[in-house]
Design a protein around this motif. Structure first.
Motif, short mmCIF file in Angstrom:
data_model
loop_
_atom_site.label_atom_id
_atom_site.label_comp_id
_atom_site.label_asym_id
_atom_site.label_seq_id
_atom_site.Cartn_x
_atom_site.Cartn_y
_atom_site.Cartn_z
N SER A 56 0.84 -1.21 0.00
CA SER A 56 0.00 0.00 0.00
C SER A 56 0.87 1.26 0.00
CB SER A 56 -0.93 -0.01 1.21
OG SER A 56 -0.18 -0.07 2.42
N PHE A 57 2.00 1.23 0.68
CA PHE A 57 2.91 2.38 0.69
C PHE A 57 3.50 2.58 -0.70
CE2 PHE A 57 7.09 4.29 1.16
CZ PHE A 57 6.82 5.38 1.97
N ARG A 58 3.90 1.51 -1.39
CA ARG A 58 4.52 1.62 -2.72
C ARG A 58 3.51 2.14 -3.75
NH1 ARG A 58 7.65 -4.24 -2.45
NH2 ARG A 58 9.21 -3.61 -0.88
N ILE A 59 2.26 1.68 -3.62
CA ILE A 59 1.24 2.16 -4.55
C ILE A 59 1.01 3.65 -4.37
CG2 ILE A 59 -1.21 2.01 -5.11
CD1 ILE A 59 -1.08 -0.96 -4.49
N ALA A 60 0.92 4.11 -3.12
CA ALA A 60 0.72 5.53 -2.86
C ALA A 60 1.90 6.35 -3.36
CB ALA A 60 0.50 5.76 -1.36
N THR A 61 3.10 5.85 -3.19
CA THR A 61 4.30 6.55 -3.67
C THR A 61 4.29 6.62 -5.20
OG1 THR A 61 5.52 5.72 -1.76
CG2 THR A 61 6.80 6.64 -3.56
N LEU A 62 3.95 5.51 -5.86
CA LEU A 62 3.90 5.48 -7.32
C LEU A 62 2.87 6.48 -7.86
CD1 LEU A 62 4.76 4.23 -10.01
CD2 LEU A 62 3.03 2.44 -9.63
N LEU A 63 1.70 6.53 -7.25
CA LEU A 63 0.67 7.47 -7.71
C LEU A 63 1.10 8.91 -7.45
CD1 LEU A 63 -2.56 5.58 -6.60
CD2 LEU A 63 -1.75 5.97 -8.93
N SER A 64 1.87 9.16 -6.39
CA SER A 64 2.40 10.51 -6.15
C SER A 64 3.37 10.91 -7.27
CB SER A 64 3.11 10.57 -4.80
OG SER A 64 2.21 10.31 -3.75
N ILE A 65 4.15 9.95 -7.75
CA ILE A 65 5.08 10.22 -8.87
C ILE A 65 4.28 10.55 -10.13
CG2 ILE A 65 6.87 9.24 -10.34
CD1 ILE A 65 7.68 7.49 -7.94
N ILE A 66 3.26 9.72 -10.43
CA ILE A 66 2.44 9.95 -11.62
C ILE A 66 1.75 11.30 -11.55
CG2 ILE A 66 0.44 9.09 -12.90
CD1 ILE A 66 1.24 6.27 -12.03
N TRP A 67 1.24 11.64 -10.38
CA TRP A 67 0.58 12.95 -10.19
C TRP A 67 1.55 14.09 -10.47
CZ3 TRP A 67 1.84 16.02 -5.71
CH2 TRP A 67 1.12 17.22 -5.60
N SER A 68 2.77 14.01 -9.94
CA SER A 68 3.76 15.06 -10.17
C SER A 68 4.13 15.15 -11.65
CB SER A 68 5.01 14.78 -9.33
OG SER A 68 4.70 14.73 -7.96
N LEU A 69 4.32 13.99 -12.32
CA LEU A 69 4.68 14.00 -13.75
C LEU A 69 3.55 14.56 -14.60
CD1 LEU A 69 6.45 10.51 -14.02
CD2 LEU A 69 7.53 12.78 -13.96
N LYS A 70 2.31 14.29 -14.21
CA LYS A 70 1.18 14.81 -14.98
C LYS A 70 1.12 16.33 -14.90
CE LYS A 70 -2.36 14.17 -17.60
NZ LYS A 70 -2.17 13.66 -18.99
N ILE A 71 1.42 16.89 -13.73
CA ILE A 71 1.43 18.36 -13.61
C ILE A 71 2.58 18.94 -14.42
CG2 ILE A 71 1.71 20.27 -11.98
CD1 ILE A 71 0.29 18.61 -9.90
N ILE A 72 3.74 18.26 -14.42
CA ILE A 72 4.86 18.72 -15.25
C ILE A 72 4.45 18.74 -16.73
CG2 ILE A 72 7.20 18.16 -16.01
CD1 ILE A 72 7.69 17.00 -13.23
N GLN A 73 3.69 17.72 -17.14
CA GLN A 73 3.24 17.65 -18.53
C GLN A 73 2.37 18.84 -18.91
OE1 GLN A 73 0.81 14.24 -19.43
NE2 GLN A 73 1.14 14.41 -21.65
N THR A 74 1.53 19.32 -17.97
CA THR A 74 0.67 20.46 -18.27
C THR A 74 1.47 21.74 -18.48
OG1 THR A 74 0.36 20.97 -15.91
CG2 THR A 74 -1.22 19.48 -16.93
#
Length: 695
Positions: free
Chosen positions: A32-50
């Motif tokens: 559960s910790f790794r999934i939350a960390t992975l989604l935090s990375i995806i969230w940050s990358l998505k904002i960078i993409q914008t």
């Protein structure tokens, strides 16, 4: 601005990427910790993409933020579930809010993924639900962090401390961003662009936390951890969020209804007053102390488990057998609570004076002890104030104790640190003086509360011990009083028999049968007097062995002893009637009942008293019948067999009927009473027959 957003969220992506790699180096699995960390990375990358592609907007990243928030909330929920039930998902299954939260996540993902659905919701509600939903996510995360931290035992908080700090920072930032955006109906970009950098700063804390938190997926019952106190739902975060949103609403309302100049002025004034209040609070020692005590009492775990302390002391008190043991226990208990080196117990005596009753590693010069004994101011002060005297506090803030002179306790080489009063029913029963602690420490409000609470429990034990000793003493007096009452009762009956002899001597002195009866009566009187002497020597009624008694002959002897008005008539239906009993005791009982019958009929010229004997089944039925004044049913039920209750005034003792029934019942018999006022009384003694008497 785009450049700063790119830098901020790049830092977040790199930090959480490093955190994810670090989590794979740990031996324990924590999915559960790794999934939350992975989604935090995806969230940050998505904002960078914008920031790099103009075809994307910040609103397009909200769905990834929803998934990130949900994963961190799920991680916190599994930690809390494991803490409360020992299983990572058991608490989630039992919680009634789980379906509602799942529905909220599904709804938010839907409106953030499908713009057409969002437009329909806006048209129907005339509002954008996305800001409100993310405020709910932030508050939910903060509440879970509070529940986890405050329902975790003190010894285990070391494991989750950094995780709680990091995630509370993440959700607090989100709460500020979306609450302000919700108020002004537009996204606060200045706060938004700093979130990536602030999230990146929390990654090291999460890295430390992952080394301490055990795998939440484990569900072995052996790894179950439970809080030592009752699991409680704490609402400090919810209250704080409510106050924050209320202040934001008030400020927004006034800023909206004032012009730009006054709006800026009010905002500046608001910030100035907040800073001024903050400075005053931090510079005022009294305000800080009051705030510390208030928040410590109402918003944080107690340092002591009062229930556990109470039960522990109660179990120890139950094992004590004397007041001397209790004295030592009181000092030991209080010294252990505050790690004191020793102490002395001053106990109130029967004269109301407080004397040193017990000590433990406590030295006080005899001269000082005499001086303290003559000083009555301290007990009066303790009785009025009802608080613990702290000599450390006396040294630093002596004005607190202006109304008491404590100099007698500050003698040379004095090691006294605390004076603890022990109250029972709001009365001072004792007080304990404790010496300095093993390690220097300053007591807080909770230490004082615990000492006073334990003091009340120990005072109750003192009062109970004193009451037990007084009861034991009273029981000894009661035994002597009861013995005296029986002796006086027997002497009264003996005096009545001798009085009848003297009264009838002139009338029957020439009758030889009278002399024979007189000699038998005097012989019986001598036996009774000897029995009384034996009772006085032994301090208790002597017991005689049961012997075989022929009731017919036995009653004839008793009849001869009762000479006077009215004469006792005897009717024996059978001569074959034998029982086993203490002949002296039984004779005393029957004689007393006959005497009572004669007293009830002596005012009547035609009064009579009859003795009748017959057999009813396995019992000999002996009846004492008279036609005297009689008794009503209420008197028979409530007063006849009540010891020391008599209608004869000073002439009676009130124990004859009680003694008769008590003896008959103890010998497996029965005593019945039938009576009517003005018509007389019948008392029936059912005595079990011996085998020879029934054959």
């Amino acid at each position: 601005m785009d450049h700063f957003i790119f830098f901020s969220y790049s830092a977040s992506a790199l930090a959480f990427g490093a955190l994810l790699l670090f989590s794979f180096t740990r031996t324990q699995r924590n999915m559960s910790f790794r999934i939350a960390t992975l989604l935090s990375i995806i969230w940050s990358l998505k904002i960078i993409q914008t920031t790099l592609d103009e075809q994307f907007f910040l609103a397009d990243t909200l769905v990834y933020e929803t998934l990130r928030n949900t994963s961190w909330i799920l991680f916190l929920a599994t930690l809390l579930s494991k803490q409360l039930s020992g299983n990572a998902f058991q608490y989630l299954k039992d919680c009634p809010l789980t379906p509602a939260f799942g529905g909220l996540v599904l709804f938010v993902v839907s409106i953030e993924t499908f713009p057409a659905f969002l437009d329909w919701i806006r048209t129907w509600t005339h509002m954008d639900p996305r800001f409100f939903s993310h405020v709910i996510f932030a508050i939910s995360g903060l509440i879970l962090i509070e529940q986890l931290y405050r329902n975790t035992p003190l010894s285990e908080r070391w494991n989750i401390k950094f995780a709680c700090l990091a995630l509370s920072a993440i959700f607090a930032i989100d709460f500020m961003v979306y609450s302000k955006s919700l108020l002004y109906k537009q996204l606060d970009v200045s706060l938004w662009q700093t979130r990536g950098l602030l999230n990146a700063l929390t990654a090291p804390l999460l890295g430390i936390a992952i080394t301490r938190i055990p795998p939440v997926e484990a569900s072995d019952a052996k790894t179950k951890h439970t809080s030592p106190r009752k699991t409680t739902f704490y609402t400090t975060i919810l209250l704080g969020c409510g106050i924050y949103l209320l202040l934001m609403s008030v400020a927004g309302y006034y800023l909206k209804h004032t012009d730009a100049v006054w709006g800026e002025t009010l905002q500046t004034l608001f910030i100035f007053l907040a800073l001024l209040l903050l400075v005053i609070s931090f510079t005022s020692g009294k305000i800080r102390a009051l705030a510390k005590v208030y928040f410590s009492k109402h918003f944080f775990h107690y340092s002591y488990d009062y229930r556990e302390e109470w039960l522990k002391i109660s179990k120890s008190l139950a094992k004590l057998e004397s007041l001397e043991e209790l004295k030592t226990f009181i000092i030991t208990t209080l010294t252990n609570l505050v790690e004191s080196c020793g102490g002395g117990l001053w106990l109130k005596n029967d004269q109301g004076e407080f004397v040193l009753a017990a000590t433990q590693n406590f030295r006080i010069p005899s001269q000082e002890l005499t001086h303290l004994k003559n000083n009555r101011h301290l007990p009066e002060y303790l009785a009025n104030k009802q608080w613990v005297i702290d000599f450390f506090e006396l040294a630093h803030t002596p004005e607190v104790y202006d109304d008491i002179d404590l100099s007698p306790w500050c003698y040379e080489d004095s090691q006294i640190w605390l004076i603890i009063p022990l109250f029972h029913l709001n009365h001072l029963e004792a007080f304990v003086a404790l010496t300095q602690p093993r390690a220097p420490r300053k007591l807080n409000w909770e230490d004082h509360d615990l000492l006073k609470t334990v003091g009340m429990q120990l005072a109750n034990a003192i009062a109970l011990s004193k009451a037990s000793e007084a009861l034991a003493s009273n029981r000894q007096f009661e035994a002597y009083h009861r013995l005296s009452a029986y002796l006086v009762h027997d002497l009264k009956n003996i005096a009545a028999q001798i009085s009848l002899i003297v009264k009838n001597a002139d009338k029957h002195k020439h009758n030889p049968e009278f002399f024979d009866d007189t000699l038998d009566t005097l012989h019986n009187v001598v036996n009774k007097m000897q029995r009384i002497v034996d009772q006085l020597k032994q301090g208790k009624p002597p017991t005689s062995p049961a012997t075989l008694i022929d009731l017919g002959e036995f009653l004839r002897k008793i009849q001869k002893q009762h000479i006077g008005h009215p004469e006792v008539q005897l009717a024996i239906a059978t001569e074959d009637c034998a029982i086993k009993a203490d002949s002296i005791k039984l004779a005393s009982i029957i004689s007393n009942l006959i005497q009572n019958a004669q007293d009830a009929t002596k005012q009547k010229p035609d009064g009579w008293v009859k003795l009748s004997l017959n057999i009813e089944g396995d019992y000999a039925a002996l009846k004492i019948i008279d036609n005297g004044i009689g008794m009503d049913e209420k008197f028979i039920a409530e007063r006849l067999f009540k010891p020391f209750d008599t209608t004869k005034g000073n002439a009676g003792m009130g124990i004859g009927a009680y003694e008769a029934r008590d003896y008959i019942l103890k010998n497996h018999g029965q005593l019945d009473v039938e009576s009517q006022p003005g018509k007389g009384t019948t008392i029936t003694l059912h005595l079990p027959l011996t085998k020879s008497g029934t054959e």
